[in-house]
Scaffold this motif. Structure first.
Motif, PDB file in Angstrom:
ATOM      1  N   LEU A 199       1.093  -0.836   0.479  1.00 36.46           N
ATOM      2  CA  LEU A 199       0.312  -0.171  -0.019  1.00 36.46           C
ATOM      3  C   LEU A 199       0.759   1.129   0.155  1.00 36.46           C
ATOM      4  N   GLY A 200       1.714   1.486   0.718  1.00 34.79           N
ATOM      5  CA  GLY A 200       2.866   2.748   1.098  1.00 34.79           C
ATOM      6  C   GLY A 200       3.157   2.307  -0.486  1.00 34.79           C
ATOM      7  N   VAL A 201       3.711   1.366  -1.242  1.00 33.75           N
ATOM      8  CA  VAL A 201       4.306   1.768  -2.324  1.00 33.75           C
ATOM      9  C   VAL A 201       3.523   2.651  -3.748  1.00 33.75           C
ATOM     10  N   VAL A 202       2.244   1.985  -3.535  1.00 36.83           N
ATOM     11  CA  VAL A 202       1.560   2.145  -4.247  1.00 36.83           C
ATOM     12  C   VAL A 202       1.152   3.964  -4.443  1.00 36.83           C
ATOM     13  N   LEU A 203       1.060   4.072  -2.796  1.00 31.55           N
ATOM     14  CA  LEU A 203       0.880   5.687  -2.016  1.00 31.55           C
ATOM     15  C   LEU A 203       1.363   6.500  -2.697  1.00 31.55           C
ATOM     16  N   ALA A 204       2.761   5.914  -2.106  1.00 32.68           N
ATOM     17  CA  ALA A 204       4.055   7.022  -2.357  1.00 32.68           C
ATOM     18  C   ALA A 204       4.207   7.667  -3.368  1.00 32.68           C
ATOM     19  N   GLY A 205       4.230   6.887  -4.730  1.00 31.00           N
ATOM     20  CA  GLY A 205       3.819   7.062  -6.410  1.00 31.00           C
ATOM     21  C   GLY A 205       2.888   8.974  -6.563  1.00 31.00           C
ATOM     22  N   ARG A 206       2.191   8.824  -5.580  1.00 30.52           N
ATOM     23  CA  ARG A 206       1.315  10.129  -5.985  1.00 30.52           C
ATOM     24  C   ARG A 206       2.032  10.957  -4.960  1.00 30.52           C
ATOM     25  N   LEU A 207       3.078  11.238  -4.008  1.00 32.50           N
ATOM     26  CA  LEU A 207       3.619  11.872  -3.541  1.00 32.50           C
ATOM     27  C   LEU A 207       4.943  12.481  -3.817  1.00 32.50           C
ATOM     28  N   ASP A 239       8.092  14.749  -3.276  1.00 31.49           N
ATOM     29  CA  ASP A 239       9.176  14.787  -1.693  1.00 31.49           C
ATOM     30  C   ASP A 239       8.723  15.459  -1.258  1.00 31.49           C
ATOM     31  N   ASP A 240       8.435  16.929  -1.258  1.00 36.34           N
ATOM     32  CA  ASP A 240       8.128  18.383  -0.737  1.00 36.34           C
ATOM     33  C   ASP A 240       7.427  18.692  -0.107  1.00 36.34           C
ATOM     34  N   SER A 241       5.907  17.593  -0.476  1.00 37.45           N
ATOM     35  CA  SER A 241       4.535  17.583  -0.143  1.00 37.45           C
ATOM     36  C   SER A 241       5.091  17.630   1.865  1.00 37.45           C
ATOM     37  N   ALA A 242       3.400  18.176   2.465  1.00 40.05           N
ATOM     38  CA  ALA A 242       3.544  18.380   3.659  1.00 40.05           C
ATOM     39  C   ALA A 242       4.038  17.508   4.804  1.00 40.05           C
ATOM     40  N   ILE A 243       2.525  15.978   4.268  1.00 46.58           N
ATOM     41  CA  ILE A 243       3.094  15.384   4.670  1.00 46.58           C
ATOM     42  C   ILE A 243       4.050  14.080   4.457  1.00 46.58           C
ATOM     43  N   PHE A 244       5.069  14.490   3.328  1.00 53.61           N
ATOM     44  CA  PHE A 244       6.328  13.682   3.447  1.00 53.61           C
ATOM     45  C   PHE A 244       7.154  13.990   4.201  1.00 53.61           C
ATOM     46  N   THR A 245       7.550  15.782   4.562  1.00 48.29           N
ATOM     47  CA  THR A 245       8.018  16.532   5.066  1.00 48.29           C
ATOM     48  C   THR A 245       7.668  15.669   6.751  1.00 48.29           C
ATOM     49  N   TYR A 246       6.268  15.575   7.131  1.00 49.50           N
ATOM     50  CA  TYR A 246       6.061  15.366   8.641  1.00 49.50           C
ATOM     51  C   TYR A 246       6.330  13.666   8.577  1.00 49.50           C
ATOM     52  N   VAL A 247       5.884  13.150   7.969  1.00 53.59           N
ATOM     53  CA  VAL A 247       6.265  11.792   7.932  1.00 53.59           C
ATOM     54  C   VAL A 247       7.569  11.095   8.060  1.00 53.59           C
TER      55      VAL A 247
END
Length: 121
Positions: A32-40, A42-50
């Motif tokens: 699920l992480g691989v599938v969803l990570a393709g849409r994120l 690297d500079d998004s707020a959620i990625f920075t938070y994680v």
């Protein structure tokens, strides 16, 4: 045919349960992480938070291992634990941010000096 509790007494049942439960709890989330990570981005707020939360968790574990260790590590003196961390960090920077080198040097310092202190061959 109805299943009963006693039918789950086969030798293979625990292995099947571990296989299924282990896959469900682990690999499903990875996929699920691989599938969803393709849409994120690297500079998004959620990625920075994680990334920030993951870094804080690792820092907390390292601090606990240094300052409040349990088990055999708790027998090593504080100065030895701090020295091994400093040596590992120096090796990390000297090797151009190679984590494997840092871990190996830190462990070598810790185990080598600890063996010398307790008189191990």
């Amino acid at each position: 045919m109805t299943a009963t509790y006693h039918q789950l007494d086969a030798w293979w049942w625990p292995y099947l349960f571990i296989l299924i439960a282990g896959w469900f709890a682990n690999d499903m989330w990875r996929i699920l992480g691989v599938v969803l990570a393709g849409r994120l981005s690297d500079d998004s707020a959620i990625f920075t938070y994680v990334k920030s939360v993951a870094t804080a968790l690792v820092a907390g574990v390292i601090a606990q291992l240094i300052f409040l260790p349990s088990g055999s590590l708790g027998l090593a003196p504080m100065w030895l634990r701090l020295l091994s961390v400093a040596a590992g960090f120096a090796a990390y920077k000297a090797s151009r941010d190679n984590v494997l080198v840092a871990v190996l040097v830190g462990e070598a310092v810790l185990l080598g000096l600890w063996a010398g202190l307790v008189g191990m061959p």
